[in-house]
Write a protein that holds these residues in place. Structure first.
Motif, PDB file in Angstrom:
ATOM      1  N   PRO A 206       0.769  -1.239  -0.015  1.00  0.00           N
ATOM      2  CA  PRO A 206       0.145   0.025   0.074  1.00  0.00           C
ATOM      3  C   PRO A 206       0.873   1.385  -0.121  1.00  0.00           C
ATOM      4  O   PRO A 206       2.010   1.273   0.426  1.00  0.00           O
ATOM      5  N   ALA A 207       0.261   2.367  -0.729  1.00  0.00           N
ATOM      6  CA  ALA A 207       1.153   3.578  -0.429  1.00  0.00           C
ATOM      7  C   ALA A 207       1.297   4.164   0.664  1.00  0.00           C
ATOM      8  O   ALA A 207       2.218   4.765   1.025  1.00  0.00           O
ATOM      9  N   GLU A 208       0.472   3.892   1.589  1.00  0.00           N
ATOM     10  CA  GLU A 208       0.749   4.152   3.020  1.00  0.00           C
ATOM     11  C   GLU A 208       1.613   3.604   3.643  1.00  0.00           C
ATOM     12  O   GLU A 208       2.331   4.116   4.590  1.00  0.00           O
ATOM     13  N   ALA A 209       2.063   2.271   3.181  1.00  0.00           N
ATOM     14  CA  ALA A 209       3.476   1.813   4.039  1.00  0.00           C
ATOM     15  C   ALA A 209       4.782   2.355   3.410  1.00  0.00           C
ATOM     16  O   ALA A 209       5.658   1.845   3.788  1.00  0.00           O
ATOM     17  N   ARG A 210       4.625   2.689   2.059  1.00  0.00           N
ATOM     18  CA  ARG A 210       5.790   3.269   1.365  1.00  0.00           C
ATOM     19  C   ARG A 210       6.358   4.630   1.905  1.00  0.00           C
ATOM     20  O   ARG A 210       7.576   4.877   1.474  1.00  0.00           O
ATOM     21  N   GLY A 211       5.486   5.480   2.325  1.00  0.00           N
ATOM     22  CA  GLY A 211       5.853   6.705   2.984  1.00  0.00           C
ATOM     23  C   GLY A 211       6.334   7.644   1.962  1.00  0.00           C
ATOM     24  O   GLY A 211       5.733   7.731   0.823  1.00  0.00           O
ATOM     25  N   SER A 212       7.579   8.102   2.045  1.00  0.00           N
ATOM     26  CA  SER A 212       8.260   9.114   0.882  1.00  0.00           C
ATOM     27  C   SER A 212       9.083   8.577  -0.146  1.00  0.00           C
ATOM     28  O   SER A 212       9.902   9.203  -0.573  1.00  0.00           O
ATOM     29  N   GLU A 213       9.088   7.224  -0.293  1.00  0.00           N
ATOM     30  CA  GLU A 213       9.811   6.464  -1.332  1.00  0.00           C
ATOM     31  C   GLU A 213       9.697   7.169  -2.602  1.00  0.00           C
ATOM     32  O   GLU A 213       8.801   7.249  -3.338  1.00  0.00           O
ATOM     33  N   PRO A 214      10.913   7.742  -3.050  1.00  0.00           N
ATOM     34  CA  PRO A 214      10.721   8.467  -4.332  1.00  0.00           C
ATOM     35  C   PRO A 214      10.587   7.565  -5.573  1.00  0.00           C
ATOM     36  O   PRO A 214      10.087   7.970  -6.536  1.00  0.00           O
ATOM     37  N   ASP A 215      11.167   6.303  -5.618  1.00  0.00           N
ATOM     38  CA  ASP A 215      11.219   5.404  -6.707  1.00  0.00           C
ATOM     39  C   ASP A 215       9.535   5.064  -6.666  1.00  0.00           C
ATOM     40  O   ASP A 215       9.199   4.209  -5.690  1.00  0.00           O
ATOM     41  N   PRO A 216       8.993   5.038  -7.980  1.00  0.00           N
ATOM     42  CA  PRO A 216       7.636   4.734  -8.196  1.00  0.00           C
ATOM     43  C   PRO A 216       7.532   3.248  -7.902  1.00  0.00           C
ATOM     44  O   PRO A 216       6.257   2.801  -7.383  1.00  0.00           O
ATOM     45  N   LEU A 217       8.469   2.170  -8.332  1.00  0.00           N
ATOM     46  CA  LEU A 217       8.214   0.914  -7.887  1.00  0.00           C
ATOM     47  C   LEU A 217       9.337   0.455  -6.524  1.00  0.00           C
ATOM     48  O   LEU A 217       9.459  -0.667  -6.560  1.00  0.00           O
ATOM     49  N   GLY A 218       9.807   1.425  -5.746  1.00  0.00           N
ATOM     50  CA  GLY A 218      10.530   1.016  -4.836  1.00  0.00           C
ATOM     51  C   GLY A 218       9.799   1.043  -3.461  1.00  0.00           C
ATOM     52  O   GLY A 218       8.885   1.653  -3.182  1.00  0.00           O
ATOM     53  N   PHE A 219      10.254   0.036  -2.517  1.00  0.00           N
ATOM     54  CA  PHE A 219       9.617   0.007  -1.302  1.00  0.00           C
ATOM     55  C   PHE A 219      10.757  -0.775  -0.412  1.00  0.00           C
ATOM     56  O   PHE A 219      11.632  -1.524  -0.844  1.00  0.00           O
ATOM     57  N   ALA A 220      10.787  -0.801   0.906  1.00  0.00           N
ATOM     58  CA  ALA A 220      12.088  -1.289   1.874  1.00  0.00           C
ATOM     59  C   ALA A 220      11.538  -2.791   1.853  1.00  0.00           C
ATOM     60  O   ALA A 220      10.506  -3.326   1.766  1.00  0.00           O
ATOM     61  N   PRO A 221      12.798  -3.582   2.172  1.00  0.00           N
ATOM     62  CA  PRO A 221      12.587  -4.925   2.231  1.00  0.00           C
ATOM     63  C   PRO A 221      11.805  -5.347   3.186  1.00  0.00           C
ATOM     64  O   PRO A 221      11.394  -6.476   3.255  1.00  0.00           O
ATOM     65  N   SER A 222      11.751  -4.747   4.305  1.00  0.00           N
ATOM     66  CA  SER A 222      11.014  -5.034   5.416  1.00  0.00           C
ATOM     67  C   SER A 222       9.704  -4.869   5.431  1.00  0.00           C
ATOM     68  O   SER A 222       8.690  -5.186   6.336  1.00  0.00           O
ATOM     69  N   THR A 223       9.146  -4.339   4.566  1.00  0.00           N
ATOM     70  CA  THR A 223       7.774  -3.899   4.072  1.00  0.00           C
ATOM     71  C   THR A 223       6.816  -5.149   4.129  1.00  0.00           C
ATOM     72  O   THR A 223       6.959  -6.045   3.319  1.00  0.00           O
ATOM     73  N   GLU A 224       5.794  -5.162   4.708  1.00  0.00           N
ATOM     74  CA  GLU A 224       4.952  -6.289   4.934  1.00  0.00           C
ATOM     75  C   GLU A 224       3.991  -6.386   3.394  1.00  0.00           C
ATOM     76  O   GLU A 224       3.461  -5.344   3.298  1.00  0.00           O
ATOM     77  N   LEU A 225       3.916  -7.369   2.756  1.00  0.00           N
ATOM     78  CA  LEU A 225       3.241  -7.722   1.748  1.00  0.00           C
ATOM     79  C   LEU A 225       1.817  -7.996   1.927  1.00  0.00           C
ATOM     80  O   LEU A 225       1.722  -9.102   2.661  1.00  0.00           O
ATOM     81  N   LEU A 226       0.707  -7.514   1.500  1.00  0.00           N
ATOM     82  CA  LEU A 226      -0.509  -7.956   1.879  1.00  0.00           C
ATOM     83  C   LEU A 226      -1.048  -8.849   0.704  1.00  0.00           C
ATOM     84  O   LEU A 226      -1.074  -8.443  -0.392  1.00  0.00           O
TER      85      LEU A 226
END
Length: 361
Positions: A206-226
């Protein structure tokens, strides 16, 4: 067990004597097969794992925590739908106002500060405003220059309304949402649909979990996938959430189906591609089904959510009889079919007798 050992030693004595006397190659192979079968039976008895209830392991569904988070997200987004998508930094617009040369198909971009820099008007806030709302704001600002201005505003390119769709889809990439009611299925369709290798489970960041990540397809490895299970049919699963409204900044990941390894007493042990909806029973069937000596309580090893190895056991007879639910397989699962001591002993004797008959003894 000691009784079984004594019986096997009793039967193996004459077989060993035949081997020492020098029999034909075919008979020698049959006898060795008998010995191997009986040894496997003993090994199976010694290492038989404790039976675990499939229901207690919840192996047929995703981890409860991500599913509960998906439920909460679905409720939140369905209760507060977007009437229209807001504009944002980087969006390219075409603005036309008949009767004003300064606005004859004027193309402009929303700045990093969220404002437009326009002739006559100057700075005008665009970020967070819908297309229609921004047009009304501009009409109000232009009333000092003309009577009843009519503003036409078109979004030529949206940098703020993008959703990433990656993985096993026809055209991975990021796509602009058309309106605020676009759903998971709408964005998968925009990416050309799932590929032939795709599993039936999507994963949402979710966008809410990505915060201010500038890369449109980027997210932290620790981000939980739903997880969103497209093959689920029950109302208490994630099937309903395929209609989850998307939000700019969301990322959808379509994983490949992968393979399941089937070993032990099946007709054709090996690795098999996971077809949509494949279950444990279907995987065993793909391997040709179980052989006569097989224990119908099969063992499954699976990579757990935290990297640990999960092991459990299911009863194929109970599944076929409708007493127990079948379980969906996952990429990397290992299904092992053991033998039972009585069946293995009987199978070994059968092989021995048929080998003797085949060579005319």
């Amino acid at each position: 067990m000691e009784c079984l050992h004594r019986r096997i030693r009793t039967h193996l004595g004459p077989l060993a004597a035949l081997l020492r006397l020098g029999c034909t190659t075919a008979l020698r192979a049959a006898l060795v097969g008998c010995v191997v079968a009986l040894s496997a039976a003993l090994a199976g008895c010694a290492n038989s794992p404790e039976r675990v209830s499939p229901e207690s392991n919840r192996v047929g569904r995703a981890n409860d925590a991500p599913v509960e988070e998906l439920v909460a997200l679905w409720r939140e987004r369905r209760s507060a739908p977007f009437a229209s998508l807001p504009l944002g930094a980087g969006d390219r617009l075409r603005i036309s106002v008949p009767g004003l040369p300064e606005f004859s198909s004027l193309e402009t971009v929303v700045g990093a500060d969220g404002d437009l820099s326009l002739p006559l008007v100057g700075a005008l806030t665009a970020a967070g405003r819908s297309d229609a709302a921004l047009a009304r704001d501009l009409e109000s600002a232009l009333e000092r220059y003309m009577y009843d201005p009519q503003v036409s505003l078109v979004v030529l390119q949206s940098a703020s309304r993008m959703v990433g769709v990656i993985g096993a889809v026809a055209k991975p990439g990021y796509y602009a949402m058309r309106n605020g009611s676009d759903t998971v299925l709408d964005l998968v369709a925009a990416a050309g649909g799932l590929s032939a290798k795709a599993s039936t489970t999507l994963h949402l960041v979710p966008a809410e979990a990505r915060g201010s990540e500038p890369d449109p397809l980027g997210f932290a490895p620790s981000t939980e996938l739903l997880p969103i299970d497209l093959a689920a049919t029950s109302a208490d699963t994630a099937a309903l959430y395929a209609t989850l409204p998307m939000r700019p900044g969301d990322i959808l990941i379509a994983a490949e189906r992968g393979h399941v390894l089937v070993t032990g007493w099946v007709e054709a042990p090996g690795s098999y591609p996971i077809s949509p909806g494949m279950t444990v029973l279907a995987a065993v069937s793909a391997a040709g089904g179980t052989q006569f000596p097989a224990d119908r309580d099969v063992r499954i090893a699976r990579n757990g959510e935290s990297g640990n190895k999960e092991r459990f056991q299911v009863d194929l007879d109970a599944i076929e009889g409708g007493v127990a639910a079948d379980l969906a397989v996952r990429d990397g699962d290992v299904i092992h079919v053991d033998s039972t001591a009585p069946k293995a002993a009987g199978w070994g004797i059968y092989r021995f007798v048929t080998a003797i008959l085949s060579i005319g003894l």
